[in-house]
Design an enzyme around this catalytic site. Structure first.
Site, PDB file in Angstrom:
ATOM      1  N   GLY A  60       0.796  -1.225   0.000  1.00  0.00           N
ATOM      2  CA  GLY A  60       0.000   0.000   0.000  1.00  0.00           C
ATOM      3  C   GLY A  60       0.829   1.276   0.000  1.00  0.00           C
ATOM      4  CG  ASP A  74       4.996  -4.632  17.938  1.00  0.00           C
ATOM      5  OD1 ASP A  74       4.493  -3.550  17.564  1.00  0.00           O
ATOM      6  OD2 ASP A  74       4.465  -5.367  18.792  1.00  0.00           O
ATOM      7  CE1 TYR A 102      -6.546   4.440  11.726  1.00  0.00           C
ATOM      8  CE2 TYR A 102      -8.274   5.963  11.037  1.00  0.00           C
ATOM      9  CZ  TYR A 102      -7.070   5.321  10.788  1.00  0.00           C
ATOM     10  OH  TYR A 102      -6.396   5.557   9.618  1.00  0.00           O
TER      11      TYR A 102
END
Length: 247
Positions: A20, A61, A153
């Site tokens: 992406g 991570d 979010y």
């Protein structure tokens, strides 16, 4: 097309670089002369192979300080001290407040917002020594839209804007700029499941009547990470085809 060299000899970290928008940014940094540290939870091997010897992949991570230490070590071993950090990795499950649990809230905050802080702690010292650096946090235009089920979010993406603005004040004297980019809904693997009707519903609220492509987000990020944007810091740049009109 002739390659341009706006980023020659720069070392750029891009998170969420496996696909992406992140992959598109990694490829463009390399095309413009940068050495690229492509980061994702799983080794972004396709991105690295596409770029070639001017890229390395790191599986890390970004919500973990140890992940950032590993990114820094890999960058130093391969290329040197990092000049540019683009925090693009994101976690975005849809949960209305009735179903939103604390674990999901914390994971959203740690991936989307804590990573901004951790990257600054890791790389600001090296940028200060060089008297040059660029941080770009990928936020979201959803903060100005009526999107249900995304309170966690939106909170994290608003936080990115606040952190970039605050960090800008702390590091401006060292030649480091910090900005946020707010993309609209973009055509990636994550949005492939949307039907034509959903896409058109998005387009109809934009001035530009088409879905954003990853490359549409890349250009503004490239600008912010060059000397052309040396006097631009603490800003939030909306890149969504005119959907979110800031007043």
């Amino acid at each position: 097309m002739t390659d341009i060299v706006t980023h020659r000899n720069r070392i750029a970290v891009v998170t969420g670089a496996g696909r992406g928008i992140g992959a598109a940014m990694a490829l463009e940094f390399a095309r413009r002369g940068a050495k690229v540290v492509a980061v994702d939870l799983k080794d972004p091997s396709v991105t690295v192979q596409t770029i070639g010897p001017n890229a390395i992949g790191v599986a890390a991570d970004v919500s973990d300080p140890l992940g950032w230490a590993a990114i820094d070590m890999a960058a130093k071993e391969a290329f040197g001290d990092v000049d540019i950090v683009v925090n693009n990795a994101a976690y975005y499950p849809n949960h209305a407040i009735d179903d939103l649990d604390f674990e999901t809230w914390r994971r959203t905050m740690s991936v989307n917002l804590d990573a901004q802080f951790l990257s600054a702690k890791q790389f600001v010292p090296g940028m200060r020594r060089k008297k040059w650096g660029r941080f770009v946090g990928i936020s979201s235009n959803s903060i100005g839209l009526t999107v249900p089920g995304m309170s966690h979010y939106m909170a994290s993406k608003m936080g990115i804007m606040g952190f970039m603005r605050g960090l800008a004040n702390d590091v401006a004297d060292d030649g480091i700029t910090c900005n946020a980019v707010l993309p609209g809904l973009t055509h990636t693997v994550a949005t492939e499941a949307q039907g034509e009707e959903q896409r058109r519903a998005t387009w109809q609220t934009q001035a530009i009547k088409r879905f954003a492509e990853p490359e549409d987000i890349v250009g503004p990020v490239m600008f912010l990470t060059t000397d052309d944007a040396a006097f631009m810091t603490g800003q939030a740049l909306v890149v969504d085809g005119g959907q979110y009109r800031v007043g």
